[in-house]
Design an enzyme around this catalytic site. Structure first.
Site, PDB file in Angstrom:
ATOM      1  N   ASP A  67       0.814  -1.213   0.000  1.00 16.49           N
ATOM      2  CA  ASP A  67       0.000   0.000   0.000  1.00 16.49           C
ATOM      3  C   ASP A  67       0.849   1.267   0.000  1.00 16.49           C
ATOM      4  O   ASP A  67       2.067   1.208   0.166  1.00 16.49           O
ATOM      5  CB  ASP A  67      -0.958  -0.007   1.208  1.00 16.49           C
ATOM      6  CG  ASP A  67      -0.275  -0.415   2.510  1.00 16.49           C
ATOM      7  OD1 ASP A  67       0.971  -0.461   2.549  1.00 16.49           O
ATOM      8  OD2 ASP A  67      -0.985  -0.692   3.494  1.00 16.49           O
ATOM      9  N   ASN A 136      -6.928  -2.979  14.538  1.00 14.51           N
ATOM     10  CA  ASN A 136      -8.351  -3.232  14.260  1.00 14.51           C
ATOM     11  C   ASN A 136      -8.551  -4.425  13.311  1.00 14.51           C
ATOM     12  O   ASN A 136      -9.637  -4.629  12.787  1.00 14.51           O
ATOM     13  CB  ASN A 136      -9.016  -1.975  13.679  1.00 14.51           C
ATOM     14  CG  ASN A 136      -8.416  -1.556  12.341  1.00 14.51           C
ATOM     15  OD1 ASN A 136      -7.512  -2.218  11.831  1.00 14.51           O
ATOM     16  ND2 ASN A 136      -8.898  -0.470  11.774  1.00 14.51           N
ATOM     17  N   HIS A 138      -7.008  -4.874  10.425  1.00 18.36           N
ATOM     18  CA  HIS A 138      -6.854  -4.611   8.986  1.00 18.36           C
ATOM     19  C   HIS A 138      -5.609  -5.283   8.412  1.00 18.36           C
ATOM     20  O   HIS A 138      -4.645  -5.564   9.124  1.00 18.36           O
ATOM     21  CB  HIS A 138      -6.917  -3.110   8.653  1.00 18.36           C
ATOM     22  CG  HIS A 138      -5.716  -2.294   9.006  1.00 18.36           C
ATOM     23  ND1 HIS A 138      -5.793  -0.952   9.310  1.00 18.36           N
ATOM     24  CD2 HIS A 138      -4.394  -2.593   9.084  1.00 18.36           C
ATOM     25  CE1 HIS A 138      -4.589  -0.484   9.552  1.00 18.36           C
ATOM     26  NE2 HIS A 138      -3.727  -1.449   9.428  1.00 18.36           N
ATOM     27  N   GLU A 143      -9.482  -1.873   5.593  1.00 16.44           N
ATOM     28  CA  GLU A 143     -10.058  -1.608   6.909  1.00 16.44           C
ATOM     29  C   GLU A 143     -11.257  -2.532   7.154  1.00 16.44           C
ATOM     30  O   GLU A 143     -11.805  -3.104   6.202  1.00 16.44           O
ATOM     31  CB  GLU A 143     -10.503  -0.142   6.975  1.00 16.44           C
ATOM     32  CG  GLU A 143      -9.372   0.862   6.804  1.00 16.44           C
ATOM     33  CD  GLU A 143      -8.514   1.024   8.055  1.00 16.44           C
ATOM     34  OE1 GLU A 143      -8.393   0.073   8.853  1.00 16.44           O
ATOM     35  OE2 GLU A 143      -7.945   2.118   8.221  1.00 16.44           O
TER      36      GLU A 143
HETATM   37  C1  GLP Z   1      -0.302   0.304   8.573  1.00 16.01           C
HETATM   38  C2  GLP Z   1      -0.051  -0.525   7.324  1.00 16.01           C
HETATM   39  C3  GLP Z   1      -0.312  -1.993   7.563  1.00 16.01           C
HETATM   40  C4  GLP Z   1       0.361  -2.439   8.843  1.00 16.01           C
HETATM   41  C5  GLP Z   1      -0.190  -1.663   9.997  1.00 16.01           C
HETATM   42  C6  GLP Z   1       0.368  -2.075  11.337  1.00 16.01           C
HETATM   43  O1  GLP Z   1      -1.626   0.683   8.725  1.00 16.01           O
HETATM   44  N1  GLP Z   1      -0.824  -0.083   6.208  1.00 16.01           N
HETATM   45  O2  GLP Z   1       0.151  -2.732   6.455  1.00 16.01           O
HETATM   46  O3  GLP Z   1       0.186  -3.802   9.031  1.00 16.01           O
HETATM   47  O4  GLP Z   1       0.120  -0.302   9.781  1.00 16.01           O
HETATM   48  O5  GLP Z   1       1.500  -1.324  11.648  1.00 16.01           O
HETATM   49  P1  GLP Z   1       2.499  -1.650  12.813  1.00 16.01           P
HETATM   50  O6  GLP Z   1       3.294  -2.799  12.361  1.00 16.01           O
HETATM   51  O7  GLP Z   1       3.348  -0.397  12.937  1.00 16.01           O
HETATM   52  O8  GLP Z   1       1.704  -1.907  14.008  1.00 16.01           O
END
Ligand code: GLP
Length: 281
Positions: A67, A136, A138, A143
């Site tokens: 993304d 959450n 995702h 989402e």
């Molecule tokens: C972002 C990314 C996700 C990732 C998530 C969790 O929202 N788009 O791909 O999994 O963060 O991030 P973290 O690993 O910092 O908790």
């Protein structure tokens, strides 16, 4: 689905790196799906180390990131292209031409999304997709409520995600509200999924994804339908799991029928804790 438990974040990162390195040694022109966020940083660090010390070769690898924020140029230090360059790409011998991150500045977002899907098809699909998980539930920026069959497209971020990700920006107002993300359908087409989760903050999401019903309310729960999905989680992230008994798994079990795809080609070091639970086939 296989849930692999490791004590700490460092152990989890090391295990994930072993799996990625194994796949790369078997297939030098691996098509690797990559993720951002803080969770995969330890994995990237371990892979960089393997590249420097063991000569792990990325020269034929093609990568696709999940993304990108809409409206952030690659030079912005919070863009995912920037993140990938700084934390991984520039430290290994990847050919920059083979690294793909959606273009968050594209004028025609729809065309950009279609192009992304087409590029993935052109190279024969993603072999191994690395994923984090949002608090959450995702996956990438899919989402809660995202269609489980969705393709690469634009998504509006939830307030929760904006809040969670605000720690990287000066304040929540600076967090982009939109992103281009691979769809859940796109992610599910990868031949193998490697989902990483660390810390108590992810315990509820892991519980919903691993033990909950398959539902768009927790997009990560769709991984239960994937034939080769591996969750590697640490003790804190597993703290809410109640249904999975924990088993000791040694190198031998990794090679057992059904888990052959996870055989890492390395026996566990003496004394090293190796625990996993083969969950739901
Ligand atoms: C972002 C990314 C996700 C990732 C998530 C969790 O929202 N788009 O791909 O999994 O963060 O991030 P973290 O690993 O910092 O908790």
């Amino acid at each position: 689905m296989l849930v692999i438990l490791r004590k700490t974040y460092e152990d989890l990162s090391r295990e994930a790196a072993r799996l990625v390195a194994d796949r790369l040694r078997r297939k030098p022109n691996l098509v690797l799906g990559l993720a951002t966020g803080s969770t995969p940083l330890g994995l990237y660090k371990a892979l960089i180390e393997k590249h420097k010390k063991e000569g792990l070769d990325f020269s034929k690898v093609t990568t696709f990131n999940l993304d990108e924020y809409i409206g952030l140029p690659p030079s912005h230090d919070q863009s995912y292209r920037y993140f990938m360059r700084e934390s991984f790409f520039k430290h290994v011998n990847l050919d920059p031409r083979y690294t793909h991150v959606p273009d968050g500045m594209a004028h025609d977002v729809e065309a950009q999304c279609e192009w992304y899907e087409q590029r993935i098809r052109e190279v024969g699909g993603i072999d191994l997709q690395i994923l984090g998980i949002g608090a959450n539930g995702h996956l990438a920026f899919n989402e809660p409520g995202s269609s489980l069959g969705s393709r690469t497209r634009i998504k509006t971020l939830t307030e929760r995600t904006v809040r969670d990700n605000a720690r990287f920006f000066a304040n929540a107002d600076e967090v982009p509200r939109y992103a281009i993300t691979m769809g859940i359908g796109t992610i599910m087409e990868a031949r193998e999924l490697l989902i990483l989760a660390s810390g108590e903050g992810k315990a509820n999401a892991v519980k919903a994804a691993v033990e909950g019903p398959i539902t768009a309310t927790c997009p990560a729960s769709i991984c239960q339908m994937h034939r080769r999905a591996y969750f590697i989680i640490d003790e804190a992230a597993r703290s809410k799991l109640t249904e999975v008994p924990i088993e000791e798994v040694t190198g031998r079990e990794y090679a057992a029928p059904g888990f052959q795809s996870l055989w890492l080609g390395e026996r566990s070091e003496p004394g090293e804790e190796r625990r996993a639970h083969p969950h739901r086939g």
